[in-house]
Write an enzyme that holds these catalytic residues in place. Structure first.
Site, mmCIF file in Angstrom:
data_model
loop_
_atom_site.group_PDB
_atom_site.id
_atom_site.type_symbol
_atom_site.label_atom_id
_atom_site.label_comp_id
_atom_site.label_asym_id
_atom_site.label_seq_id
_atom_site.Cartn_x
_atom_site.Cartn_y
_atom_site.Cartn_z
ATOM 1 N N ARG A 84 0.846 -1.194 0.000
ATOM 2 C CA ARG A 84 0.000 0.000 0.000
ATOM 3 C C ARG A 84 0.876 1.236 0.000
ATOM 4 N NH1 ARG A 84 -3.704 -2.391 -1.611
ATOM 5 N NH2 ARG A 84 -5.824 -2.560 -0.789
ATOM 6 N N HIS A 130 -0.595 0.338 -9.323
ATOM 7 C CA HIS A 130 -1.359 -0.639 -8.519
ATOM 8 C C HIS A 130 -1.916 -1.772 -9.407
ATOM 9 C CE1 HIS A 130 -3.463 -0.879 -4.395
ATOM 10 N NE2 HIS A 130 -3.436 -2.085 -4.925
ATOM 11 N N GLU A 181 -2.904 7.660 -5.954
ATOM 12 C CA GLU A 181 -3.129 6.677 -7.020
ATOM 13 C C GLU A 181 -4.253 7.122 -7.935
ATOM 14 O OE1 GLU A 181 -3.436 2.733 -5.322
ATOM 15 O OE2 GLU A 181 -1.281 2.703 -4.968
HETATM 16 N N1 LIG Z 1 -0.440 -4.377 -5.267
HETATM 17 C C1 LIG Z 1 -1.618 -4.928 -5.301
HETATM 18 O O1 LIG Z 1 -2.302 -4.925 -6.315
HETATM 19 C C2 LIG Z 1 -2.130 -5.606 -4.060
HETATM 20 C C3 LIG Z 1 -3.071 -6.643 -4.208
HETATM 21 C C4 LIG Z 1 -3.484 -7.312 -3.051
HETATM 22 C C5 LIG Z 1 -3.027 -6.913 -1.805
HETATM 23 N N2 LIG Z 1 -2.156 -5.882 -1.709
HETATM 24 C C6 LIG Z 1 -1.645 -5.466 -0.402
HETATM 25 O O2 LIG Z 1 -0.761 -6.447 0.075
HETATM 26 C C7 LIG Z 1 -0.951 -6.569 1.495
HETATM 27 C C8 LIG Z 1 -0.634 -7.997 1.893
HETATM 28 O O3 LIG Z 1 -1.628 -8.845 1.324
HETATM 29 P P1 LIG Z 1 -1.797 -10.364 1.791
HETATM 30 O O4 LIG Z 1 -2.837 -10.976 0.931
HETATM 31 O O5 LIG Z 1 -0.467 -11.010 1.915
HETATM 32 O O6 LIG Z 1 -2.402 -10.092 3.253
HETATM 33 P P2 LIG Z 1 -2.337 -11.032 4.513
HETATM 34 O O7 LIG Z 1 -3.358 -10.547 5.452
HETATM 35 O O8 LIG Z 1 -2.349 -12.463 4.085
HETATM 36 O O9 LIG Z 1 -0.871 -10.735 5.118
HETATM 37 C C9 LIG Z 1 -0.533 -9.550 5.769
HETATM 38 C C10 LIG Z 1 0.462 -9.929 6.859
HETATM 39 O O10 LIG Z 1 0.963 -8.748 7.452
HETATM 40 C C11 LIG Z 1 1.158 -9.018 8.833
HETATM 41 N N3 LIG Z 1 1.231 -7.761 9.561
HETATM 42 C C12 LIG Z 1 0.226 -6.897 9.847
HETATM 43 N N4 LIG Z 1 0.713 -5.840 10.517
HETATM 44 C C13 LIG Z 1 2.059 -6.034 10.629
HETATM 45 C C14 LIG Z 1 3.122 -5.291 11.218
HETATM 46 N N5 LIG Z 1 2.878 -4.107 11.826
HETATM 47 N N6 LIG Z 1 4.371 -5.793 11.156
HETATM 48 C C15 LIG Z 1 4.626 -6.996 10.558
HETATM 49 N N7 LIG Z 1 3.655 -7.750 10.006
HETATM 50 C C16 LIG Z 1 2.391 -7.267 10.033
HETATM 51 C C17 LIG Z 1 -0.045 -9.874 9.210
HETATM 52 O O11 LIG Z 1 0.182 -10.617 10.388
HETATM 53 C C18 LIG Z 1 -0.166 -10.766 7.986
HETATM 54 O O12 LIG Z 1 0.548 -11.974 8.146
HETATM 55 C C19 LIG Z 1 -2.440 -6.229 1.696
HETATM 56 O O13 LIG Z 1 -2.669 -5.701 2.948
HETATM 57 C C20 LIG Z 1 -2.741 -5.215 0.616
HETATM 58 O O14 LIG Z 1 -2.619 -3.936 1.176
HETATM 59 C C21 LIG Z 1 -1.699 -5.232 -2.802
#
Ligand SMILES: NC(=O)c1ccc[n+]([C@@H]2O[C@H](COP(=O)([O-])OP(=O)(O)OC[C@H]3O[C@@H](n4cnc5c(N)ncnc54)[C@H](O)[C@@H]3O)[C@@H](O)[C@H]2O)c1
Length: 327
Positions: free
Chosen positions: A248, A298, A277
Site C-alpha cells: 500500500r 497498482h 493513485e
Molecule cells: N499491489 C496490489 O495490487 C495488491 C493486491 C493485493 C493486496 N495488496 C496489499 O498487500 C498486502 C498484503 O496482502 P496479503 O494478501 O499477503 O495479506 P495477509 O493478510 O495475508 O498478510 C498480511 C500480513 O501482514 C502481517 N502484519 C500486519 N501488521 C504487521 C506489522 N505491523 N508488522 C509486521 N507484520 C504485520 C499480518 O500478520 C499478515 O501476516 C495487503 O494488505 C494489501 O494492502 C496489494
C-alpha cells in the site's frame, strides 16, 4: 470455506421450503463472470438499475471493489449487515464504524496472492537489471552494452515484511528462482509459520532491513505500518539493496525514499503502490527522475485470473456469510 470455492452448505434442503434470494447492491464494476454467478445466488442490483437509487436506505448487503465506505456512509445505511470486498486491502472501509454496528467485512485474502507476487518478481528483476534506465536512455541514443550493469539475484537474501499470503508466495518464488536466503518478520504470525520455506524468522523490521538484499513489503496499511519505512529505515538497508512496495502507498515514506536515492543509497526501488493513485508526473516527477525507480499504478492484481478469482470469492464469501447468519 476457502475464498473462491463454491457456496457451502445445503441451502436448498428447500424441497418443501423456498428460501428467497438475498439482495445485494453492487457499488463498483465487477467482472461479468462474477456478476453472472452472483445472479444465481442473489437479487443483484447494479448502479444502472432503477432500484439502485435508494441503496443506502435499503441495502443489507453490498459488494465493493474500490469504493470508500466512510463512517458517514455506514450511518446512512441503517440496514447494512455485511460488505463483500473484492481484494485484500480494507483500508478504504471505516472498520471502526463497521465494528460498532456489527457489520461484517468479507475480503478475499489469497485470491490474488500469486499475481501480486509475480509482479514483485517482475519489479525486482527490472530494477536489478536497470531495465528502465537502459530503455529510457535508448529512446534518445544507442546505449553501448559496456555502459550497462545489473545485479545478480541468485543466492541473494530476500527480506519479507508481512508473512501473509503474498509474502509467503514471494518467498516461495524467490527460493525457487534464485535459491534465495529468506529473512522474514511478522508481528502476528506464529513462530512456526512457513515450515516448508527455509528462512530466518526475525523479531523486527529493522533486522530484515539490515540483512536483506531485496526487501519486499507485504503488510496492510494501518496506523502502525504508516511510514514504517522512512529515511532512517532506508539508510539501514544495504547501499545496493532493492526496495519493493506492492502492498500500500504510505507504508514507504516517498519523500524519504527520494532523499535517500538522491544520496546514492539503494540500487533502486519498485513501487506498485503510491500515496496518490494513480501516480501522476506532477506528484512523482522528482522521484521518477531517478531512473532506478520503477512505478506501476497498482497493477499487482491486474490479471484476468486474479480479477476473476477475487470477484468470485467476494460473491461467495458474502453469500455464505448471509446464509450462515440467516434466522
Ligand atoms: N499491489 C496490489 O495490487 C495488491 C493486491 C493485493 C493486496 N495488496 C496489499 O498487500 C498486502 C498484503 O496482502 P496479503 O494478501 O499477503 O495479506 P495477509 O493478510 O495475508 O498478510 C498480511 C500480513 O501482514 C502481517 N502484519 C500486519 N501488521 C504487521 C506489522 N505491523 N508488522 C509486521 N507484520 C504485520 C499480518 O500478520 C499478515 O501476516 C495487503 O494488505 C494489501 O494492502 C496489494
Amino acid at each position: 470455506m476457502s475464498p473462491g470455492s463454491a457456496p457451502s452448505g445445503d441451502h436448498s434442503s428447500a424441497s418443501t421450503v423456498t428460501i428467497s434470494k438475498p439482495t445485494v447492491y453492487v457499488l463498483d464494476a465487477f467482472n461479468p463472470e462474477a456478476i453472472a454467478h452472483a445472479k444465481t445466488l442473489f437479487n443483484v442490483i447494479l448502479p444502472e438499475d432503477l432500484s439502485f437509487a435508494n441503496w443506502r436506505k435499503k441495502a443489507s448487503a453490498i459488494l465493493i471493489r474500490g469504493s470508500y465506505i466512510t463512517a458517514e456512509d455506514i450511518e446512512s445505511c441503517p440496514n447494512l449487515v455485511a460488505i463483500g470486498k473484492h481484494g485484500v486491502g480494507i483500508d478504504k472501509i471505516d472498520q471502526e464504524a463497521c465494528s460498532e454496528r456489527g457489520i461484517k467485512i468479507l475480503n478475499t485474502p489469497g485470491a490474488n496472492a500469486r499475481d501480486v507476487a509475480e509482479l514483485v518478481l517482475a519489479l525486482t528483476m527490472a530494477v536489478a537489471r536497470d531495465i528502465r534506465s537502459i530503455t529510457v536512455r535508448q529512446m534518445s541514443k544507442p546505449v553501448p552494452k559496456e555502459t550497462c550493469n545489473g545485479l545478480t539475484l541468485y543466492g541473494k537474501t530476500l527480506g519479507i515484511i508481512g508473512m501473509g499470503n503474498i509474502g509467503r508466495t514471494v518467498a516461495e518464488i524467490f527460493r525457487g528462482a534464485f535459491d534465495a536466503e529468506v529473512v522474514a518478520c511478522d508481528v502476528f504470525m506464529p513462530n512456526d509459520e512457513w515450515p516448508h520455506i527455509p528462512h530466518e524468522r526475525v523479531k523486527t523490521v529493522h533486522e530484515v532491513l539490515k540483512k536483506a538484499d531485496v526487501v519486499s513489503v507485504h503488510v496492510p496499511l494501518t496506523k502502525e505500518t504508516t511510514h514504517m519505512i522512512s529515511y532512517d529505515e532506508i539508510r539501514m538497508m544495504k547501499q545496493d539493496a532493492i526496495l519493493i512496495n506492492a502492498a500500500r502507498g504510505g507504508i514507504v515514506n516517498e519523500t524519504d525514499l527520494g532523499k535517500a536515492l538522491s544520496e546514492g543509497h539503494l540500487w533502486g526501488a519498485g513501487l506498485d503502490c503510491h500515496e496518490q493513485e494513480p501516480p501522476t508526473r506532477e506528484k512523482y516527477g522528482a522521484l521518477w527522475a531517478h531512473l532506478n525507480v520503477i512505478s506501476t499504478p497498482h497493477i499487482g492484481a491486474a490479471t484476468t485470473r486474479a480479477q476473476t478469482a477475487s470477484a468470485m470469492a467476494a460473491v461467495n464469501n458474502l453469500y455464505n456469510y448471509l446464509m450462515d447468519t440467516r434466522d
